[in-house]
Every structure is written in C-alpha cells, then in structure tokens.
Design a protein around this motif. Structure first.
Motif, mmCIF file in Angstrom:
data_model
loop_
_atom_site.group_PDB
_atom_site.id
_atom_site.type_symbol
_atom_site.label_atom_id
_atom_site.label_comp_id
_atom_site.label_asym_id
_atom_site.label_seq_id
_atom_site.Cartn_x
_atom_site.Cartn_y
_atom_site.Cartn_z
ATOM 1 N N ARG A 96 -2.022 4.849 -6.500
ATOM 2 C CA ARG A 96 -3.277 4.814 -7.265
ATOM 3 C C ARG A 96 -2.938 5.295 -8.659
ATOM 4 O O ARG A 96 -2.341 6.363 -8.835
ATOM 5 N N LYS A 118 -6.408 1.530 -10.468
ATOM 6 C CA LYS A 118 -5.814 0.509 -9.601
ATOM 7 C C LYS A 118 -5.254 1.145 -8.330
ATOM 8 O O LYS A 118 -4.684 2.235 -8.371
ATOM 9 N N ARG A 119 -5.409 0.423 -7.234
ATOM 10 C CA ARG A 119 -4.719 0.735 -5.979
ATOM 11 C C ARG A 119 -3.782 -0.442 -5.752
ATOM 12 O O ARG A 119 -4.214 -1.583 -5.753
ATOM 13 N N TYR A 120 -2.522 -0.149 -5.569
ATOM 14 C CA TYR A 120 -1.514 -1.203 -5.505
ATOM 15 C C TYR A 120 -0.522 -0.913 -4.389
ATOM 16 O O TYR A 120 0.046 0.178 -4.325
ATOM 17 N N GLU A 125 1.729 -6.920 -3.670
ATOM 18 C CA GLU A 125 0.624 -7.504 -4.410
ATOM 19 C C GLU A 125 1.125 -7.919 -5.786
ATOM 20 O O GLU A 125 2.204 -7.528 -6.203
ATOM 21 N N ASN A 126 0.310 -8.701 -6.479
ATOM 22 C CA ASN A 126 0.679 -9.147 -7.818
ATOM 23 C C ASN A 126 0.403 -8.062 -8.844
ATOM 24 O O ASN A 126 -0.662 -7.458 -8.859
ATOM 25 N N LEU A 127 1.377 -7.848 -9.687
ATOM 26 C CA LEU A 127 1.288 -6.921 -10.807
ATOM 27 C C LEU A 127 2.392 -7.356 -11.757
ATOM 28 O O LEU A 127 3.452 -7.772 -11.299
ATOM 29 N N ARG A 132 5.352 -3.052 -12.378
ATOM 30 C CA ARG A 132 5.795 -2.925 -10.982
ATOM 31 C C ARG A 132 7.098 -2.125 -10.919
ATOM 32 O O ARG A 132 7.249 -1.221 -10.107
#
Length: 189
Positions: A96, A118-120, A125-127, A132
């Motif tokens: 997060r 953001k939660r990733y 996932e796409n970033l 990233r």
C-alpha cells in the motif's frame, strides 16, 4: 486420331500435374531497415534523456542519488532506521503506497491528493515498469524519490491523459505497508 490426341493431352496434363508447386515471391521485400532505424531512434532518445537527468542530478548537491541497475535514479527522503525492518516486497506481496508525479522541471503532473492510495500485488498487476521495480527497493515506512526516463515511466503512449509521449518523470513514493503473501498451497516435502 481423336483418341490419340486425347491420350497425348491427358499425358501432358498428367506430367504437368506432377510438377511440384513453386513458391511465390513477395511483391516487395523489406530489409529490416525500419526496425534498425527505430532502434537507433530509441537509443538516441534514451541517451538524450539520460544526459538531461544526469545534468539535473549533478546540479542538485542536496541529495545523494543512487543509480539503479534497472536504469533509473533515486534518493531517500525518509529512510528506515529500524534494523529489524529489513523486509522488502517480493513477488505476490501486497503493498500500500502513495505517490505523486512531477515533470523534470519540478512542476506537478499529479499531486499526492490526485492519485488515491494504491494497493498493488507485486508483479501480479499492471503498474508502470519503473515504479514496479522501485517498490522492490523500498522498506515499509520509507519515502523515496525516483527519476525515471520515459522508457521506465509511461513510454511512447504516455498515460493518455496528462503525460505525453516519451516524458521522463520524477515520482515521490511513500510505502505504507507490505503484507506478505500467504501461500496455502505449500506442501511439506
């Protein structure tokens, strides 16, 4: 006579029918020059952006910049001093974080309030590529400023809103939490 003529025609057609097909040649042939020209254009673009970024870094004596092996630069605004907090996000961990995006001149493109927290899930996932990779260098509670050349940011397409084609960016990221992936499919072998 007609019968002989029919046999001869049938024989000729039979012989011609056994001939293997010939490959058709393309009407036009490309030599790959477009791809080679594109590679050269991209190399020049990367070199130009890196020269601008390096000049900017040299003029900023207030920060200790670190060159990443992934092709971007960063410095710590707030570094973790907790010797027990050594974990960095790994594949599948949920992080997060908050971040903003600025142009190289320091003007905000997206301020922190404009981009929700953001939660990733790391690498699931796409970033954009640079962020990233940058998150993998951070520990919980740290704030890091990254400088990404355009190919590590939004590249040729931009973000289709405020970030245009081939725009290098500065982003300040605060990593709030790392939730370790719990893998229930592990077996005791």
């Amino acid at each position: 006579m007609k019968l002989k003529l029919l046999y001869i025609i049938a024989l000729i057609l039979g012989v011609m029918g056994c001939k293997s097909p010939e490959a058709r040649r393309p009407v036009t042939q490309n030599s790959g020059s477009f791809i080679n020209e594109s590679i050269q254009r991209n190399k020049k673009l990367v070199a130009k952006e890196e020269a601008i970024i390096l000049k900017m870094i040299q003029q900023d004596s207030t920060q200790d910049y670190i060159a990443s092996s992934n092709g971007f630069w960063y410095y710590y605004n707030k570094k973790s001093t907790d010797s027990l907090n050594v974990e960095m996000p790994e594949y599948g961990d949920v992080v997060r974080f908050d971040y903003n995006i600025k142009a190289l001149d320091g003007n905000y493109i997206y301020d922190v309030g404009e981009i929700p927290t953001k939660r990733y899930a790391m690498d699931r996932e796409n970033l954009f590529g640079g962020l990233r990779e940058g998150l993998k260098l951070m520990k919980e509670g740290e704030t890091v400023t990254f400088i990404f050349p355009s190919h590590k940011a939004f590249g040729y397409y931009g973000d289709k809103d405020r970030i245009g084609t081939n725009i290098p960016i500065i982003t300040e990221v605060t990593l709030h939490s790392i939730t370790q992936e719990i893998n229930t499919n592990k077996s005791d072998n």
